[in-house]
Enzyme design. Sequence first.
Site, short mmCIF file in Angstrom:
data_model
loop_
_atom_site.label_atom_id
_atom_site.label_comp_id
_atom_site.label_asym_id
_atom_site.label_seq_id
_atom_site.Cartn_x
_atom_site.Cartn_y
_atom_site.Cartn_z
N LYS A 31 -3.06 -7.49 2.50
CA LYS A 31 -2.08 -6.85 1.62
C LYS A 31 -0.96 -7.83 1.30
O LYS A 31 -0.59 -8.01 0.13
CB LYS A 31 -1.54 -5.59 2.32
CG LYS A 31 -0.96 -4.58 1.37
CD LYS A 31 -0.46 -3.35 2.14
CE LYS A 31 -1.60 -2.45 2.58
NZ LYS A 31 -1.15 -1.42 3.54
N ARG A 101 4.62 -1.36 5.75
CA ARG A 101 3.17 -1.21 5.55
C ARG A 101 2.42 -2.18 6.44
O ARG A 101 2.75 -3.36 6.51
CB ARG A 101 2.82 -1.53 4.08
CG ARG A 101 3.82 -0.95 3.09
CD ARG A 101 3.63 -1.51 1.68
NE ARG A 101 2.36 -1.15 1.09
CZ ARG A 101 1.94 -1.59 -0.08
NH1 ARG A 101 2.68 -2.43 -0.78
NH2 ARG A 101 0.76 -1.20 -0.54
N GLY A 110 -7.33 2.95 10.42
CA GLY A 110 -7.08 3.00 11.86
C GLY A 110 -5.73 2.40 12.17
O GLY A 110 -5.13 2.68 13.19
N MET A 112 -1.62 1.69 11.43
CA MET A 112 -0.53 2.62 11.18
C MET A 112 -0.42 2.96 9.70
O MET A 112 -0.52 2.08 8.84
CB MET A 112 0.79 2.02 11.65
CG MET A 112 1.89 3.06 11.66
SD MET A 112 3.53 2.32 11.75
CE MET A 112 3.83 1.99 10.02
N ARG A 357 -6.78 -5.62 -4.09
CA ARG A 357 -7.73 -6.20 -3.13
C ARG A 357 -9.11 -6.10 -3.78
O ARG A 357 -9.31 -5.32 -4.73
CB ARG A 357 -7.71 -5.46 -1.80
CG ARG A 357 -8.09 -4.00 -1.94
CD ARG A 357 -7.97 -3.25 -0.64
NE ARG A 357 -7.81 -1.83 -0.91
CZ ARG A 357 -7.45 -0.92 -0.04
NH1 ARG A 357 -7.17 -1.26 1.19
NH2 ARG A 357 -7.34 0.34 -0.38
N HIS A 473 -10.31 9.45 1.62
CA HIS A 473 -10.76 8.69 2.79
C HIS A 473 -12.27 8.79 2.96
O HIS A 473 -12.97 7.79 3.11
CB HIS A 473 -10.04 9.21 4.03
CG HIS A 473 -10.44 8.51 5.30
ND1 HIS A 473 -11.40 9.01 6.15
CD2 HIS A 473 -10.03 7.34 5.84
CE1 HIS A 473 -11.55 8.18 7.16
NE2 HIS A 473 -10.73 7.16 7.00
N SER A 782 -45.17 -18.77 16.17
CA SER A 782 -44.33 -17.69 15.69
C SER A 782 -43.43 -17.28 16.84
O SER A 782 -43.91 -16.93 17.92
CB SER A 782 -45.19 -16.51 15.23
OG SER A 782 -44.36 -15.47 14.79
N CYS A 849 -40.92 -13.58 14.28
CA CYS A 849 -41.42 -12.23 13.99
C CYS A 849 -40.79 -11.17 14.87
O CYS A 849 -41.27 -10.05 14.93
CB CYS A 849 -42.94 -12.19 14.10
SG CYS A 849 -43.53 -12.54 15.77
N TYR A 869 -40.70 -19.55 7.72
CA TYR A 869 -40.59 -18.18 7.23
C TYR A 869 -39.97 -17.27 8.29
O TYR A 869 -39.94 -17.62 9.47
CB TYR A 869 -41.96 -17.62 6.80
CG TYR A 869 -42.92 -17.39 7.95
CD1 TYR A 869 -42.90 -16.18 8.66
CD2 TYR A 869 -43.85 -18.36 8.32
CE1 TYR A 869 -43.77 -15.97 9.72
CE2 TYR A 869 -44.72 -18.15 9.37
CZ TYR A 869 -44.67 -16.95 10.07
OH TYR A 869 -45.51 -16.73 11.12
P1 ADP Z 1 -2.79 1.85 2.66
O1 ADP Z 1 -3.10 0.59 3.34
O2 ADP Z 1 -3.14 3.05 3.44
O3 ADP Z 1 -3.26 1.88 1.25
P2 ADP Z 1 -0.21 1.19 1.64
O4 ADP Z 1 0.66 0.32 2.42
O5 ADP Z 1 -0.90 0.60 0.48
O6 ADP Z 1 -1.21 1.92 2.61
O7 ADP Z 1 0.69 2.37 1.14
C1 ADP Z 1 0.13 3.53 0.61
C2 ADP Z 1 0.86 3.94 -0.62
O8 ADP Z 1 2.25 4.02 -0.37
C3 ADP Z 1 0.78 2.97 -1.77
O9 ADP Z 1 -0.40 3.11 -2.49
C4 ADP Z 1 1.95 3.38 -2.60
O10 ADP Z 1 1.64 4.51 -3.37
C5 ADP Z 1 2.94 3.75 -1.54
N1 ADP Z 1 3.87 2.66 -1.35
C6 ADP Z 1 3.81 1.63 -0.47
N2 ADP Z 1 4.83 0.80 -0.61
C7 ADP Z 1 5.57 1.29 -1.63
C8 ADP Z 1 6.77 0.87 -2.28
N3 ADP Z 1 7.41 -0.25 -1.93
N4 ADP Z 1 7.22 1.62 -3.28
C9 ADP Z 1 6.58 2.74 -3.65
N5 ADP Z 1 5.47 3.20 -3.10
C10 ADP Z 1 4.96 2.47 -2.09
MG MG Z 2 -2.80 0.77 -0.13
#
Ligand code: ADP
Ligand code: MG
Length: 897
Positions: A31, A101, A110, A112, A357, A473, A782, A849, A869
Amino acid sequence: MESQATTRWVYSFGDGKAQGRADMKNLLGGKGANLAEMSNLGLPVPAGFTITTEVCTYYYANGRSYPADLKTQVEAALADVERSIGSRFGDAADPLLVSVRSGARASMPGMMDTVLNLGLNDETVRGLARRSGDERFAFDSYRRFIQMYGNVVLGVDHHHFEEILEHAKRDRDITLDTEMTSADWQAVVQDYKKAVAHALGRPFPQDVHEQLWGAIGAVFGSWMNQRAITYRRLHDIPADWGTAVNVQAMVFGNMGEDCATGVAFTRDPSTGENRFYGEYLVNAQGEDVVAGIRTPQHLTVAGKLANKSDLPAMEEVMPEVFAQLDAVRLRLERHYRDMQDIEFTVQQGKLYMLQTRTGKRTAAAALKIAVDLCAEGVVTREEAVRRIEPSSLDQLLHPTLDPKAQRTVIARGLPASPGAASGKLVFSADEAESLSEMGEAVILCRIETSPEDIHGMHAARGILTTRGGMTSHAAVVARGMGRACVAGAGELRVDYKGQTVMVRGVTIKAGDVVTIDGSTGEVMLGEVPTIQPELSGDFATLMGWADGIRRMRVRTNAETPLDARTAVRFGAEGIGLCRTEHMFFDTDRIVAVREMILAEDEAGRRAALAKIEPMQRRDFVELFGIMKGLPVTIRLLDPPLHEFLPNTEEEMAEVAAAAGIDAPRVRHRALQLHEANPMLGHRGCRLGISYPEIYEMQARAIFEAAVEVFRDSGETVTPEIMIPLVGSRKELDILKAVIDRVAGEVMQASGRRIDYLVGTMIELPRAALRAGDIAASAEFFSFGTNDLTQTTFGISRDDAASFLPDYQRHGILEHDPFVSLDQEGVGELVRLAVSRGRETRPDVKLGICGEHGGDPSSIRFCEQVGLDYVSCSPYRVPIARLAAAQATLAGERVGRD
Ligand code: ADP
Ligand code: MG
Ligand code: MG
């Protein structure tokens, strides 16, 4: 330490520049690296900074503490963000708010959950209200913050907050969050704070710096939570990678009707079609779109029409911002040269990019995208071939519903991940796991899934949810895992307590069989028959490219006509292992086989073998016919005799009658043949040494079949006869003499020349060590890596399950060596045998094999040691073809540097 003083722990981004780059994923996480890259591209990314994965590593190496200079670096980076945004963190009049984030190298459910709106407290919320002129927005943000921070950082259970909100809405007779007024949210905030104080015994933290460091600590702490550990185990992610933390200025999608938030794929992640595909919500924030609280709307008019939605598309509601987003889509695809998964927010008509991504996609979509990008001139054929994960092809090789089959459709949801699956209905991940361990096919049914359910989703054949969209999810994870998934089947009423699901008056109980079709979204009662997939189009194109690249041949392990036909359809170039004993187990011949084994002398054995030979010949005629001149390696009888012995009195009597002797004699002989350790007992070529007439019969059946096939179809068969469990050249010489004699006799009788090879399995350490000598007699090797793994480790495969998990937990073994070849140990023996064998006989044919012949990382090893092979089970043939091509490409790259 001096180096520590100069380490950069924090990387800033925003305002059209960044200290990081996309190729710094190891340090910044996916990210963070991509936020930096997008900033560098000049895309609108809210300013922020990334705390590196090295801090995470430091944190765990130093008793959960931070490097001494981290605080100063964070403060400096935060000051940059304040300057960029023009407001200050914790400023009561005009507060800067941030999101915190997590972000590891690989996207990792998994970890946070993101905390949004951090920096709000009882004072700053007033400042935010005044500055924005929107008090309702300020308190909506505050209640979101308390809930997120309370839950993910302070560990206060979700349901406390959910109950408060439910009550608040019920009291006001409101169904939608958007109907809540400013006063309503203020009341909710009060109740939330009370709930936190009650649960924790202290008030919700008002100090914004305490909030920030609390969230940072929670991200690092989550790296070692159970969910993350499970996910890493399932996906082979090492624990020492660590996660980064991203702190970023908030932008607000919840400030009114000219605000929105959304997620999108630059191409359709299910089909791969080159059309913009996504969902958004007006006046919403964060995960509202994927949480299933409100029904998400489509980005494009085409998407809306295709999904028969009557909610307006973003293209209609905010045409200008949509056009900007569409331009960003093209820009990102061109830059990353691959399909992207993006997250964005619109604040008062202005677009902000929050994530990009490489997008997860179905195997079918991956093929289409790779083939299309090649046609668009964006990637080369080699790159297209390199991009497809070989094991993902599995998804395409599996059956779909038979369109002519009767089906009782009871509900419909979104076609979230293709493929059809039937199984017993279960309602919890644990249940899915335990039933599937008992060999049951299960369908996991949940209202919605969360990262806690990953193990159950993995165990299930298919996943059914009643809430959530194509980007929920369940949908995202199922596509990644290649599980069939129907998401958001809203008519279903799940009752976890009662273990039932109801739909239109029908009640389905846990354990009832249902079928889901992840390609149409249909949910059906009972098991619906399926048909084989179509292997044309993009699949054929890409596999053709792979075939043009790879050096190794791909054969299959097959003995039944069905398996052989399937493998040929999947592109097998021969049979690498035909296990003749499988042909012995047929009910119509097992009695004769037992009679042969239990006979007390050669005459008795020959009498029984005479009954078996015509059947064995017919097997080979059929197999050679299917393989149409492709090479076929036939292994002579191998298993320990105990596998054939009669177990019941009834079976003993049957054998006695067939052999014309009495039952007690049969019982006595069976006792004689009992072995303490059959896997290391009287098996393999040891049978041929004791009872050469068995191998003689098999050789005769093979050669006569070859003659017959030539006579009837003109197809020339070159059988490769393989002697199992050889440990010394002498064994091979004795048995080769038997085979050569029979070949001579059949050629004489038929007047036809038969070309054939005689070779051996290398499946004992001694055979690998003596390969130089053995190659003097063997025309091919083999590698039987199943037995070679057992005998090298001294581990019995059938008994390994009781301790392998301990070995993996202690890091003694990284992978199950029966799944992925132990390249250091077993591989060393393979390397040795290859070089010693080639020294004696430069053109000795080399193949593998064991199970490993279909495992991509083992295939890479086979390429490195130069095998000719690999041979694998029919369904893995396409996987092996692709993996072999990738192995060739990897070798070329290594060669070039
Ligand atoms: P995940 O890895 O679960 O996708 P993110 O870190 O991408 O989590 O955050 C999930 C959502 O939170 C983002 O898609 C966005 O909608 C919102 N978000 C994260 N950071 C910001 C920010 N700086 N401003 C506004 N929304 C945010
Ligand atoms: Mg995200
Ligand atoms: Mg999340």
